[in-house]
Design an enzyme around this catalytic site. Structure first.
Site, PDB file in Angstrom:
ATOM      1  N   GLY A  44     -25.219  88.497-107.226  1.00 42.69           N
ATOM      2  CA  GLY A  44     -25.121  87.538-108.332  1.00 42.69           C
ATOM      3  C   GLY A  44     -24.403  88.131-109.543  1.00 42.69           C
ATOM      4  O   GLY A  44     -23.600  87.453-110.189  1.00 42.69           O
ATOM      5  N   CYS A  45     -24.683  89.382-109.829  1.00 42.71           N
ATOM      6  CA  CYS A  45     -24.070  90.041-110.986  1.00 42.71           C
ATOM      7  C   CYS A  45     -22.579  90.265-110.752  1.00 42.71           C
ATOM      8  O   CYS A  45     -21.771  90.169-111.677  1.00 42.71           O
ATOM      9  CB  CYS A  45     -24.791  91.352-111.286  1.00 42.71           C
ATOM     10  SG  CYS A  45     -26.545  91.104-111.657  1.00 42.71           S
ATOM     11  N   THR A  46     -22.213  90.558-109.501  1.00 45.95           N
ATOM     12  CA  THR A  46     -20.804  90.730-109.160  1.00 45.95           C
ATOM     13  C   THR A  46     -20.062  89.407-109.306  1.00 45.95           C
ATOM     14  O   THR A  46     -18.961  89.354-109.867  1.00 45.95           O
ATOM     15  CB  THR A  46     -20.676  91.287-107.723  1.00 45.95           C
ATOM     16  OG1 THR A  46     -21.330  92.565-107.673  1.00 45.95           O
ATOM     17  CG2 THR A  46     -19.225  91.443-107.320  1.00 45.95           C
TER      18      THR A  46
END
Length: 158
Positions: A44-46
């Site tokens: 998700g952060c990527t």
């Protein structure tokens, strides 16, 4: 003390990628998006970071600087930035000073266990250093476009 809409964001300095120290007061004259993400190099952060990367020119056109923040160490942040080709700086907030200022450390559950972690959140600061908008409990899909629209509207008002 946490930030409130329409109020000045207290000044802070923090270590960032590229051997930088980011000091909020030195960014006056530009709008600033500060987005908090739980952990570097996770799916998700990527995706979220990639969305900000892919819209950098649009944020630049709206006189808006993007900064990512997590509790990861500076080496993890440097690796994340390099691997993903991020064109903005990432703050390493291991002591949670910036996280605390924006009240993004929350009790979370993962696999039935509770722990304290960063609640995915984004903040838009106007060119005079006041909090203009906030998004908490962010869902990644479509989020960056929503933040960009708010940055454009705010820039058009200035």
């Amino acid at each position: 003390m946490t930030v409130s809409i329409g109020e000045p964001v207290p000044d802070f300095s923090a270590s960032a990628t590229g051997d930088n120290t980011i000091t909020l007061s030195q960014l006056r004259g530009r709008q600033v998006v500060i987005y908090f993400y739980p952990k570097a190099s996770t799916p998700g952060c990527t995706t979220e970071g990639g969305d900000f990367r892919d819209h950098k020119a649009d944020f630049d056109d709206a006189n808006t600087l993007v900064i990512g923040v997590s509790r990861d160490g500076i080496r993890a942040q440097e690796n994340f930035k390099a691997k993903q080709g991020f064109n903005f700086e990432l703050i390493s907030d291991k002591d949670e000073a910036v996280c605390g200022l924006f009240d993004v450390i929350k009790l979370k559950k993962l696999y039935g266990k509770e722990h304290l972690g960063i609640e995915r959140s984004t903040f838009l600061i106007d060119s005079e250093g006041r909090l203009a908008r906030e998004w908490r409990k962010v869902k990644v899909k479509g989020h960056v476009e929503e933040v960009l629209e708010a940055a454009r509207e705010l820039h058009a008002q200035s």
